[in-house]
Design a protein around this motif. Sequence first.
Motif, PDB file in Angstrom:
ATOM      1  N   THR A  54       0.840  -1.198   0.000  1.00 32.43           N
ATOM      2  CA  THR A  54       0.000   0.000   0.000  1.00 32.43           C
ATOM      3  C   THR A  54       0.877   1.251   0.000  1.00 32.43           C
ATOM      4  N   GLY A  55       0.436   2.279  -0.701  1.00 32.60           N
ATOM      5  CA  GLY A  55       1.183   3.518  -0.698  1.00 32.60           C
ATOM      6  C   GLY A  55       0.514   4.584  -1.534  1.00 32.60           C
ATOM      7  N   ALA A  56       1.053   5.801  -1.450  1.00 30.70           N
ATOM      8  CA  ALA A  56       0.518   6.924  -2.220  1.00 30.70           C
ATOM      9  C   ALA A  56       0.865   6.755  -3.692  1.00 30.70           C
ATOM     10  N   VAL A  57      -0.087   7.047  -4.562  1.00 27.18           N
ATOM     11  CA  VAL A  57       0.117   6.881  -5.996  1.00 27.18           C
ATOM     12  C   VAL A  57      -0.202   8.203  -6.710  1.00 27.18           C
ATOM     13  N   LYS A  58       0.352   8.356  -7.891  1.00 25.79           N
ATOM     14  CA  LYS A  58       0.130   9.566  -8.673  1.00 25.79           C
ATOM     15  C   LYS A  58      -1.020   9.381  -9.650  1.00 25.79           C
ATOM     16  N   ASP A  59      -1.508  10.471 -10.162  1.00 23.54           N
ATOM     17  CA  ASP A  59      -2.578  10.434 -11.148  1.00 23.54           C
ATOM     18  C   ASP A  59      -1.979  10.178 -12.526  1.00 23.54           C
ATOM     19  N   GLY A  60      -2.524   9.170 -13.223  1.00 22.54           N
ATOM     20  CA  GLY A  60      -2.054   8.882 -14.565  1.00 22.54           C
ATOM     21  C   GLY A  60      -1.228   7.611 -14.630  1.00 22.54           C
ATOM     22  N   GLY A  61      -0.803   7.284 -15.825  1.00 23.05           N
ATOM     23  CA  GLY A  61       0.003   6.092 -16.037  1.00 23.05           C
ATOM     24  C   GLY A  61      -0.829   4.931 -16.541  1.00 23.05           C
ATOM     25  N   LYS A 264     -11.895   8.503  -8.369  1.00 17.90           N
ATOM     26  CA  LYS A 264     -11.281   8.298  -9.681  1.00 17.90           C
ATOM     27  C   LYS A 264     -10.101   7.341  -9.608  1.00 17.90           C
ATOM     28  N   ALA A 265     -10.060   6.390 -10.532  1.00 17.58           N
ATOM     29  CA  ALA A 265      -8.954   5.437 -10.600  1.00 17.58           C
ATOM     30  C   ALA A 265      -7.665   6.176 -10.956  1.00 17.58           C
ATOM     31  N   PRO A 266      -6.566   5.926 -10.240  1.00 13.05           N
ATOM     32  CA  PRO A 266      -5.306   6.603 -10.568  1.00 13.05           C
ATOM     33  C   PRO A 266      -4.812   6.296 -11.978  1.00 13.05           C
ATOM     34  N   LEU A 267      -4.855   5.020 -12.390  1.00 14.57           N
ATOM     35  CA  LEU A 267      -4.349   4.656 -13.707  1.00 14.57           C
ATOM     36  C   LEU A 267      -5.303   5.127 -14.803  1.00 14.57           C
ATOM     37  N   GLU A 268      -4.732   5.642 -15.870  1.00 15.55           N
ATOM     38  CA  GLU A 268      -5.557   6.061 -17.009  1.00 15.55           C
ATOM     39  C   GLU A 268      -5.956   4.867 -17.872  1.00 15.55           C
ATOM     40  N   LYS A 269      -5.088   3.856 -17.902  1.00 18.20           N
ATOM     41  CA  LYS A 269      -5.332   2.742 -18.811  1.00 18.20           C
ATOM     42  C   LYS A 269      -4.779   1.452 -18.213  1.00 18.20           C
ATOM     43  N   VAL A 270      -5.540   0.356 -18.379  1.00 13.57           N
ATOM     44  CA  VAL A 270      -5.088  -0.979 -18.007  1.00 13.57           C
ATOM     45  C   VAL A 270      -5.323  -1.883 -19.209  1.00 13.57           C
ATOM     46  N   VAL A 549       4.722  -8.357 -10.299  1.00 15.55           N
ATOM     47  CA  VAL A 549       4.446  -7.010 -10.779  1.00 15.55           C
ATOM     48  C   VAL A 549       5.641  -6.107 -10.476  1.00 15.55           C
ATOM     49  N   TYR A 550       5.933  -5.204 -11.362  1.00 20.72           N
ATOM     50  CA  TYR A 550       7.046  -4.285 -11.134  1.00 20.72           C
ATOM     51  C   TYR A 550       6.775  -3.414  -9.907  1.00 20.72           C
ATOM     52  N   SER A 551       7.830  -3.134  -9.180  1.00 18.34           N
ATOM     53  CA  SER A 551       7.707  -2.527  -7.853  1.00 18.34           C
ATOM     54  C   SER A 551       7.215  -1.082  -7.871  1.00 18.34           C
ATOM     55  N   GLN A 552       7.167  -0.424  -9.036  1.00 20.87           N
ATOM     56  CA  GLN A 552       6.656   0.953  -9.041  1.00 20.87           C
ATOM     57  C   GLN A 552       5.136   1.009  -8.919  1.00 20.87           C
ATOM     58  N   PHE A 553       4.477  -0.156  -9.015  1.00 26.26           N
ATOM     59  CA  PHE A 553       3.021  -0.177  -8.920  1.00 26.26           C
ATOM     60  C   PHE A 553       2.598  -0.544  -7.501  1.00 26.26           C
ATOM     61  N   GLN A 570      -9.471  -0.300  -9.040  1.00 24.72           N
ATOM     62  CA  GLN A 570      -9.671   1.159  -8.997  1.00 24.72           C
ATOM     63  C   GLN A 570      -8.688   1.859  -8.074  1.00 24.72           C
ATOM     64  N   GLU A 571      -7.884   1.107  -7.304  1.00 26.33           N
ATOM     65  CA  GLU A 571      -6.904   1.690  -6.392  1.00 26.33           C
ATOM     66  C   GLU A 571      -5.476   1.589  -6.924  1.00 26.33           C
ATOM     67  N   TRP A 572      -5.261   0.824  -7.977  1.00 26.38           N
ATOM     68  CA  TRP A 572      -3.909   0.635  -8.491  1.00 26.38           C
ATOM     69  C   TRP A 572      -3.325   1.947  -9.014  1.00 26.38           C
ATOM     70  N   GLY A 573      -2.004   2.051  -8.888  1.00 26.16           N
ATOM     71  CA  GLY A 573      -1.347   3.227  -9.440  1.00 26.16           C
ATOM     72  C   GLY A 573       0.166   3.128  -9.339  1.00 26.16           C
ATOM     73  N   GLU A 574       0.839   4.116  -9.925  1.00 24.97           N
ATOM     74  CA  GLU A 574       2.292   4.196  -9.844  1.00 24.97           C
ATOM     75  C   GLU A 574       2.688   5.057  -8.648  1.00 24.97           C
ATOM     76  N   LYS A 575       3.820   4.744  -8.066  1.00 25.06           N
ATOM     77  CA  LYS A 575       4.292   5.478  -6.892  1.00 25.06           C
ATOM     78  C   LYS A 575       4.309   6.974  -7.158  1.00 25.06           C
ATOM     79  N   ALA A 576       3.831   7.712  -6.165  1.00 24.34           N
ATOM     80  CA  ALA A 576       3.821   9.169  -6.289  1.00 24.34           C
ATOM     81  C   ALA A 576       5.227   9.720  -6.176  1.00 24.34           C
TER      82      ALA A 576
END
Length: 576
Positions: A54-61, A264-270, A549-553, A570-576
Amino acid sequence: MRTRTTRLRGLVAFAAVSVLALSACGTSGGSDNEGPESSPGFAECEQKPNDCNTGAVKDGGSLTIMSEKSIQDWNVISADGNTADTTLITNALIPQPFFSKPNGDIGWNENLLVEEPKLLKNDPQTWQYKIKPEAVWSDGTQITAKDFQYHWKVANGTDCPDCDPASDTGYKSIEKIEGTDNDKTVTVTLKAGELYSDWQSLFQLFPSHIAAQQGDLNTPAGLKKAFDFFRGTPTWSGGPFKIEKYETDVSVVLVRNEKWYGKKAPLEKVTFRIITDQAQHIPALRNQEVQMLTSQPSPDLVQQVSSLPGVNFNLAAGQTWEHFDLNTTNKYLADKELRRAIFTAVNRQEIIDKTVGSFYKKAAPLNNHNLMPGNQGYKDYITPTNQGAGKTEDAKKILTDAGYKIEGGKLIGKDGAPVPPFRFKYTTGNTLRQQSGELLQAQLKQIGIDISIEPITSLGGTLNNGDFDIIIYAWVGSQFIGDNVALWRTGGGSNYGKYSNPEVDKLLDAAARELDKTKQRDLFNQAGELMAKDAYVLPLFQKPAMIAVYSQFLNVRNNPNNSGTTYNIQEWGEKA
């Protein structure tokens, strides 16, 4: 769930995606593999399966996931479409009131509902859902009681007799579904005298307004047209993502659903990239053509994943279990004594040691059809039957006592004619299942039985059509076992080998109505003991589910239950 899965209900698994995390026990009894079952980045998942990574994620990716199986049918509440691989995608589209967490607990959908649904009364059994006012489909149409009513009608066996739901258990007990408060409050009432303990497992929501465009939903023909329409690629969504593009056997691209009513889901595309050849999975991950695998684990795959820099991985086992099924419509396999002999000759420990046990040290023979080791009420009723123990001489005695002969290494039937080879089916590209078939072939050869090993591309179609004599696949389970009635009961929607025992039916029907979980498990165990004696399905072992999974997610974690890894997409994302 094939690993089935109506998410909280029994799923057929093409790949292992639904296991109760941390509930496996025992050892492989022969493997000296002591390799890690988690990378350092996922080490906390052993103790905190619901909260690890678990951790803070950025918008996009974006994130690309490997998918092992082609999609044969998008209607995941149908007998053909109810598979784990398809459900991993439709989790992002199809709302459901409850879901399975990685540790096996049940959570309620706080994006869809105002409050946790609860039973209102037991006579008649009644409960209520309160849908959020802002919950809408991707075209802006409100999600309402009508969407609950649609699933009920196509699954209850009465309103649409030609529909082929994966399960009618629970739905056939419903007397009515009423909508109030602009259809945002949904009240479900069972028939007088009916009880269903696993009511939380019910309902996956499809847009009833789109269903109604196909035909009158108050007629069997209209319901059937709608049911078949949903087999096609979804152009709608009630979840955080929607399908932007689907190329058959190539990929499924999901993008944010702009009408999503949750955060809003952090990832733009899966993107789910479909590659059925597992030999290509590691190269694709290494080259970052994909950033995540939920592949069927194998010794080579686990070894390579564990050595990839920047990749976190985890293995966990629980409610997903591998099994051999016999088709009782085959005139030879209709004979219980022949089935008993086959299962008595099977050596499960040899199969485990030479397949899953080589990389997962907790693998052990499973001795129950409905409960996993570590679950309350688990009972071993397989061992006393000698089934799965590889007792060749005992198997031969069962055959000779029943009037069979073994001459020149061939089994001769009671009619004096050789018993023909049986067709063993497994999903193509699944190395472990192929190896299991080869081991079974050698084991049965010792009692004069030949089998031909045939890979298949459509597990759902093969099962639904009964096009097999012996087959290997997996069920993806959850703590809700009431729906397992559909697996074993005469005429059950997921009873693919057409097993029938009236005594078992009575026990299963009683179990589905029993609200006391202890008594329910006891009834399933009583049914299981009879099923074991009938030798229809032989449990093999709990399957480990793998994630890499790669560790940036972040917020991505293994969920070895039938909700699958994408339960919180809906919670997945890349590290902020």
